[in-house]
Design an enzyme around this catalytic site. Sequence first.
Site, mmCIF file in Angstrom:
data_model
loop_
_atom_site.group_PDB
_atom_site.id
_atom_site.type_symbol
_atom_site.label_atom_id
_atom_site.label_comp_id
_atom_site.label_asym_id
_atom_site.label_seq_id
_atom_site.Cartn_x
_atom_site.Cartn_y
_atom_site.Cartn_z
ATOM 1 N N SER A 116 56.392 82.129 50.619
ATOM 2 C CA SER A 116 57.550 82.609 51.386
ATOM 3 C C SER A 116 57.665 84.129 51.319
ATOM 4 C CB SER A 116 58.816 81.976 50.814
ATOM 5 O OG SER A 116 59.967 82.637 51.282
ATOM 6 N N GLN A 137 54.231 83.174 54.836
ATOM 7 C CA GLN A 137 55.351 82.894 55.753
ATOM 8 C C GLN A 137 56.171 84.169 55.952
ATOM 9 O OE1 GLN A 137 58.889 82.410 54.337
ATOM 10 N NE2 GLN A 137 59.514 82.676 56.474
ATOM 11 N N TYR A 139 59.475 86.165 57.563
ATOM 12 C CA TYR A 139 60.816 86.214 58.156
ATOM 13 C C TYR A 139 61.001 87.601 58.745
ATOM 14 C CZ TYR A 139 63.160 82.113 56.020
ATOM 15 O OH TYR A 139 63.579 80.855 55.680
ATOM 16 N N THR A 165 58.515 82.062 60.672
ATOM 17 C CA THR A 165 59.646 81.120 60.698
ATOM 18 C C THR A 165 60.714 81.623 61.654
ATOM 19 O OG1 THR A 165 59.224 80.352 58.453
ATOM 20 C CG2 THR A 165 61.443 80.028 59.286
ATOM 21 N N ARG A 174 75.803 75.892 53.825
ATOM 22 C CA ARG A 174 75.463 74.725 52.997
ATOM 23 C C ARG A 174 76.601 74.452 52.023
ATOM 24 N NH1 ARG A 174 69.644 77.546 52.433
ATOM 25 N NH2 ARG A 174 69.202 77.493 54.672
ATOM 26 N N LYS A 254 56.836 78.357 62.901
ATOM 27 C CA LYS A 254 57.531 77.290 62.150
ATOM 28 C C LYS A 254 59.005 77.187 62.531
ATOM 29 C CE LYS A 254 58.653 75.868 57.407
ATOM 30 N NZ LYS A 254 60.038 76.169 57.096
ATOM 31 N N HIS A 278 63.705 72.930 58.966
ATOM 32 C CA HIS A 278 64.032 73.670 57.748
ATOM 33 C C HIS A 278 64.627 72.712 56.692
ATOM 34 C CE1 HIS A 278 64.038 78.069 56.823
ATOM 35 N NE2 HIS A 278 64.690 77.662 55.760
ATOM 36 N N ARG A 281 68.425 72.233 56.604
ATOM 37 C CA ARG A 281 69.270 73.218 55.915
ATOM 38 C C ARG A 281 69.953 74.169 56.898
ATOM 39 N NH1 ARG A 281 67.738 73.439 50.465
ATOM 40 N NH2 ARG A 281 67.798 75.674 50.075
HETATM 41 C C1 LIG Z 1 64.871 75.737 48.190
HETATM 42 C C2 LIG Z 1 64.274 75.899 49.561
HETATM 43 C C3 LIG Z 1 63.934 77.162 50.005
HETATM 44 C C4 LIG Z 1 63.352 77.326 51.275
HETATM 45 N N1 LIG Z 1 62.958 78.581 51.667
HETATM 46 C C5 LIG Z 1 62.271 78.707 52.833
HETATM 47 C C6 LIG Z 1 61.701 79.964 53.171
HETATM 48 O O1 LIG Z 1 61.802 80.944 52.438
HETATM 49 N N2 LIG Z 1 61.018 80.036 54.352
HETATM 50 C C7 LIG Z 1 60.864 78.962 55.188
HETATM 51 O O2 LIG Z 1 60.232 79.083 56.243
HETATM 52 N N3 LIG Z 1 61.384 77.764 54.867
HETATM 53 C C8 LIG Z 1 62.070 77.608 53.715
HETATM 54 N N4 LIG Z 1 62.532 76.374 53.369
HETATM 55 C C9 LIG Z 1 62.263 75.196 54.232
HETATM 56 C C10 LIG Z 1 60.932 74.527 53.846
HETATM 57 O O3 LIG Z 1 59.838 75.353 54.183
HETATM 58 C C11 LIG Z 1 60.714 73.200 54.577
HETATM 59 O O4 LIG Z 1 60.852 73.393 55.964
HETATM 60 C C12 LIG Z 1 61.643 72.074 54.116
HETATM 61 O O5 LIG Z 1 61.915 72.163 52.739
HETATM 62 C C13 LIG Z 1 61.001 70.729 54.421
HETATM 63 O O6 LIG Z 1 61.832 69.672 54.129
HETATM 64 P P1 LIG Z 1 61.736 68.824 52.754
HETATM 65 O O7 LIG Z 1 62.333 69.698 51.695
HETATM 66 O O8 LIG Z 1 62.569 67.630 53.057
HETATM 67 O O9 LIG Z 1 60.289 68.511 52.498
HETATM 68 C C14 LIG Z 1 63.141 76.194 52.114
HETATM 69 C C15 LIG Z 1 63.495 74.923 51.649
HETATM 70 C C16 LIG Z 1 64.042 74.761 50.393
HETATM 71 C C17 LIG Z 1 64.368 73.366 49.902
#
Ligand SMILES: Cc1cc2nc3c(=O)[nH]c(=O)nc-3n(C[C@H](O)[C@H](O)[C@H](O)COP(=O)(O)O)c2cc1C
Length: 383
Positions: A116, A137, A139, A165, A174, A254, A278, A281
């Site tokens: 990330s 990745q 941002y 992303t 959240r 993404k 995501h 989230r």
């Molecule tokens: C704690 C956490 C931090 C995340 N940080 C990023 C991030 O920095 N960049 C990003 O593209 N996605 C981020 N995501 C999303 C994940 O890349 C991914 O899309 C998602 O966790 C997939 O779903 P799952 O947790 O059910 O497997 C984050 C997810 C979590 C749980």
Amino acid sequence: MTRREEPRPSARLPTAEDARLLARRRQPRLVFDFIDGAAGTEDGLARNEAALRALRLMPRVLVDIQGGSTTTTLLGREYGVPFGIAPMGMCDLAWPGTDHAFAAEAGMRAMPVCVSTASSTPLEEMISRAGGNAWFQLYVTGSVDAALALSDRAAAAGYEVLVLTVDVPKLGRRPRDLRNGFETPFRIRPRQFLDFALHPRWSIGTLLAGRPRMANYDAAPGAKGYDRKAPRTGADWDFLDRLRARWKGRLVVKGVLSPEDARRIRDAGADAVYVSNHGARQLDGAPATVEALGAVRDAVGPGFPLVLDGGVRSGEDIVKAIAAGADFVMLGRPFLWAMGAAGAPGLARFADGLAEDIGIALAQVGLRHVREIGQGILAPRRG
Ligand SMILES: Cc1cc2nc3c(=O)[nH]c(=O)nc-3n(C[C@H](O)[C@H](O)[C@H](O)COP(=O)(O)O)c2cc1C
């Protein structure tokens, strides 16, 4: 006397839910909820998981399945498994040393770890520790020029795959984080202090390792520290064109669910679309990723690479997602739960279990190789 069989290593952390429940005991509530939580009512998170569970695989019998393997090819590279670690910021919060453990696991298994922008370890160190099995990745937080400079830095470090992303124009709201007072930089009030004091192994480990930092942001030219809440609106269609012109490696976008967006991204010269919400989230009401996948596949055509994440919890889920149209599958939370549950050995055991499950599922549906997976292994749903 029958010899007691040694339990298989993966049997000690057999499912993602086992890892999740153990992590919940060992991590401060604030940390567990930051990882586990999602936007709004969290229905979107449940939907991601439920949509995969609702798919059925049709067993086939009397097939010789000897000599099977879990290897697959994506974007010109062969991987040992058809899954990888989704990009996650601040991973070292889950357990001290998580970034390093992710990189080591990626290197050992020939599995991609997507680093990330908000990683706690510099991107250069991550790709070197992962033996090249790393994607970066990006941002666009704050200035577009700073983002382009970060992509240059990734290229110089040897990254071949850049994942842009685009599903965070504004940071999702959240509720668990709001209730727990989760914010960056951390403010430790009496409530958080108590939470940390009740989880001494995490707290002492984190104290010894040093507070997780935003290693890439701090070093990016023009970046003034990290502001998680800063708008990320710089990532628009013009930016995609600029990035495509500048980034010579493989470009993946993404956070895509709409078939129209997917087609336009393909036409803009991206090498793959990454279907994701995501991990629910961002938008509670977004479709489950595996539900959105079929229309995206139809929009981009059969040969165009698609990556998927969201709610994937097992090897069978991975096989189902590939059958439903993905080429490659990423998991987010489960790897952080495994780290929270049992550190690096827990991560290895959990990943072993996923690979083992894939082999078993392939055998059950009468296939040897990941590349043979197609829609035909999904049992039709009637009524
Ligand atoms: C704690 C956490 C931090 C995340 N940080 C990023 C991030 O920095 N960049 C990003 O593209 N996605 C981020 N995501 C999303 C994940 O890349 C991914 O899309 C998602 O966790 C997939 O779903 P799952 O947790 O059910 O497997 C984050 C997810 C979590 C749980």
